[in-house]
Design a protein around this motif. Structure first.
Motif, PDB file in Angstrom:
ATOM      1  N   UNK A  41     -59.838  57.074 -35.282  1.00  0.00           N
ATOM      2  CA  UNK A  41     -60.086  56.152 -35.995  1.00  0.00           C
ATOM      3  C   UNK A  41     -59.417  54.614 -35.943  1.00  0.00           C
ATOM      4  N   UNK A  42     -58.969  54.020 -36.935  1.00  0.00           N
ATOM      5  CA  UNK A  42     -58.460  52.826 -36.866  1.00  0.00           C
ATOM      6  C   UNK A  42     -57.062  52.587 -36.214  1.00  0.00           C
ATOM      7  N   UNK A  43     -56.618  51.996 -35.268  1.00  0.00           N
ATOM      8  CA  UNK A  43     -55.311  52.325 -34.910  1.00  0.00           C
ATOM      9  C   UNK A  43     -54.076  52.460 -35.861  1.00  0.00           C
ATOM     10  N   UNK A  44     -54.037  51.685 -36.935  1.00  0.00           N
ATOM     11  CA  UNK A  44     -53.180  51.647 -37.971  1.00  0.00           C
ATOM     12  C   UNK A  44     -53.285  53.206 -38.780  1.00  0.00           C
ATOM     13  N   UNK A  45     -54.345  53.562 -38.804  1.00  0.00           N
ATOM     14  CA  UNK A  45     -54.766  54.874 -39.460  1.00  0.00           C
ATOM     15  C   UNK A  45     -54.030  56.121 -38.827  1.00  0.00           C
ATOM     16  N   UNK A  96     -58.229  48.379 -45.908  1.00  0.00           N
ATOM     17  CA  UNK A  96     -59.460  48.362 -44.800  1.00  0.00           C
ATOM     18  C   UNK A  96     -59.258  48.177 -43.672  1.00  0.00           C
ATOM     19  N   UNK A  97     -58.451  48.933 -42.675  1.00  0.00           N
ATOM     20  CA  UNK A  97     -57.944  48.131 -41.449  1.00  0.00           C
ATOM     21  C   UNK A  97     -58.762  47.420 -40.764  1.00  0.00           C
ATOM     22  N   UNK A  98     -60.102  48.021 -40.529  1.00  0.00           N
ATOM     23  CA  UNK A  98     -60.907  47.292 -39.613  1.00  0.00           C
ATOM     24  C   UNK A  98     -61.264  45.982 -40.152  1.00  0.00           C
ATOM     25  N   UNK A  99     -61.630  45.848 -41.606  1.00  0.00           N
ATOM     26  CA  UNK A  99     -62.031  44.677 -42.369  1.00  0.00           C
ATOM     27  C   UNK A  99     -60.829  43.624 -42.109  1.00  0.00           C
ATOM     28  N   UNK A 100     -59.850  44.141 -42.452  1.00  0.00           N
ATOM     29  CA  UNK A 100     -58.340  43.255 -42.423  1.00  0.00           C
ATOM     30  C   UNK A 100     -58.088  42.587 -41.228  1.00  0.00           C
ATOM     31  N   UNK A 101     -58.510  43.524 -39.923  1.00  0.00           N
ATOM     32  CA  UNK A 101     -58.269  43.002 -38.663  1.00  0.00           C
ATOM     33  C   UNK A 101     -59.172  41.857 -38.326  1.00  0.00           C
ATOM     34  N   UNK A 102     -60.496  42.150 -38.629  1.00  0.00           N
ATOM     35  CA  UNK A 102     -61.406  41.370 -38.196  1.00  0.00           C
ATOM     36  C   UNK A 102     -61.296  40.091 -38.988  1.00  0.00           C
ATOM     37  N   UNK A 103     -60.872  40.006 -40.261  1.00  0.00           N
ATOM     38  CA  UNK A 103     -60.587  38.865 -40.963  1.00  0.00           C
ATOM     39  C   UNK A 103     -59.418  38.201 -40.534  1.00  0.00           C
ATOM     40  N   UNK A 104     -58.353  38.770 -40.195  1.00  0.00           N
ATOM     41  CA  UNK A 104     -57.111  38.015 -39.729  1.00  0.00           C
ATOM     42  C   UNK A 104     -57.568  37.228 -38.575  1.00  0.00           C
TER      43      UNK A 104
END
Length: 286
Positions: free
Chosen positions: A74-78, A187-195
């Motif tokens: 999954x996402x690295x944070x998850x 939402x780790x993916x959305x958060x990363x892309x947004x940042x």
């Protein structure tokens, strides 16, 4: 004089993990480097060599691979949250677990073909204690350049100063950024892309009078656009570009030909934060 044991932790560093998810003929790829560090009631192994509370680092490595199979990466944070919570809840002597993940991107070329993306590396660091959880996301190696819209003048001068002032220069950097989340559920993916998008736009849209000003602008743009982020730490090397001297060839260099400097380089560091965020769980600034 008495000698005592100070803060300590131990773990497994740089476990390389590649996870292939097979959905028929179409595959997806996860490429992580995972680090695990545990701390808690572990003084005995340092003071007497008693290993009764020591979970082998080889077990930590095995857990990474087993979790990749059982839970997916999954996402690295998850993935880091799953691992850190496991070590704290399954080992009573462990008071805190810190799991770091470097995530390397791959671009799809076909159903099962990929090309390694080299423009940046995504990072995540999760710290779980028996009382709290902290998630820090980030990016390293994000190289950005503005060929103009940057000045540097009005600085302090002393007898050792030789740097000329400039009202038009190249501004280039390789961004190392880490941002702390307000919660451990996003939402780790959305958060990363947004940042990431906010960091880039903050750089592109700032007319810079110093790299320090650009740092604050980039961090501010992230916090204005991402409500889930509490604060962001930026480390920006100043990738110097020097005008090449073309006068020996009777040529005029009108800000066109540059020497890309390697080292030494300026290094600008700073944290941009909201004024009402809770105190960080860890000394993550270091």
């Amino acid at each position: 004089m008495s000698i005592v044991l100070g803060e300590n932790r131990y773990g497994k560093a740089e476990t390389r993990l590649v996870r292939v998810s097979r959905d028929g003929d179409t595959h997806s790829l996860i490429d992580f480097t995972v680090g695990v560090a545990l701390s808690g009631d572990l003084a005995a192994t340092h003071l007497t060599g008693d290993n009764a509370g020591v979970l082998p680092t080889d077990t930590m490595k095995n857990t990474v691979y087993a979790f990749a199979k059982e839970h997916g990466a999954g996402e690295p944070e998850e993935f880091a949250l799953l691992l850190a919570r496991h070590f704290v809840t399954s080992q009573p002597q462990v008071r805190a677990a810190r799991v770091s993940v470097e995530s390397f991107g791959w671009e799809r070329l076909g159903p099962h073909s990929f090309q390694r993306r080299g423009d940046h590396t995504r990072t995540a660091v999760v710290t779980v204690t028996v009382e709290q959880t902290e998630v820090i996301s980030g990016v390293t190696g994000l190289t950005l350049l503005n060929s103009t819209a940057s000045e540097f003048h009005g600085f302090v001068r002393d007898k050792y100063t030789t740097l000329p002032e400039t009202t038009d220069r190249i501004l280039a950097t390789a961004v190392d950024a880490r941002w702390r989340h307000l919660t451990d559920d996003a939402d780790w993916a959305k958060s990363f892309e947004g940042a990431l998008d906010a960091l880039i736009k903050g750089f592109v849209n700032t007319y810079s009078h110093s790299l320090q000003q650009t740092l604050f602008s980039m961090g501010s743009h992230v916090l204005r656009t991402r409500d889930e982020i509490a604060e962001i730490r930026l480390v920006l090397p100043n990738k110097h570009h020097y005008l090449a001297d073309l006068s020996p060839f009777d040529l005029t260099n009108d800000n066109e030909v540059f020497i890309a400097g390697d080292r030494p380089y300026g290094l600008i560091e700073g944290t941009v934060t909201r004024d009402d965020v809770p105190e960080a769980l860890t000394a993550w600034y270091q």
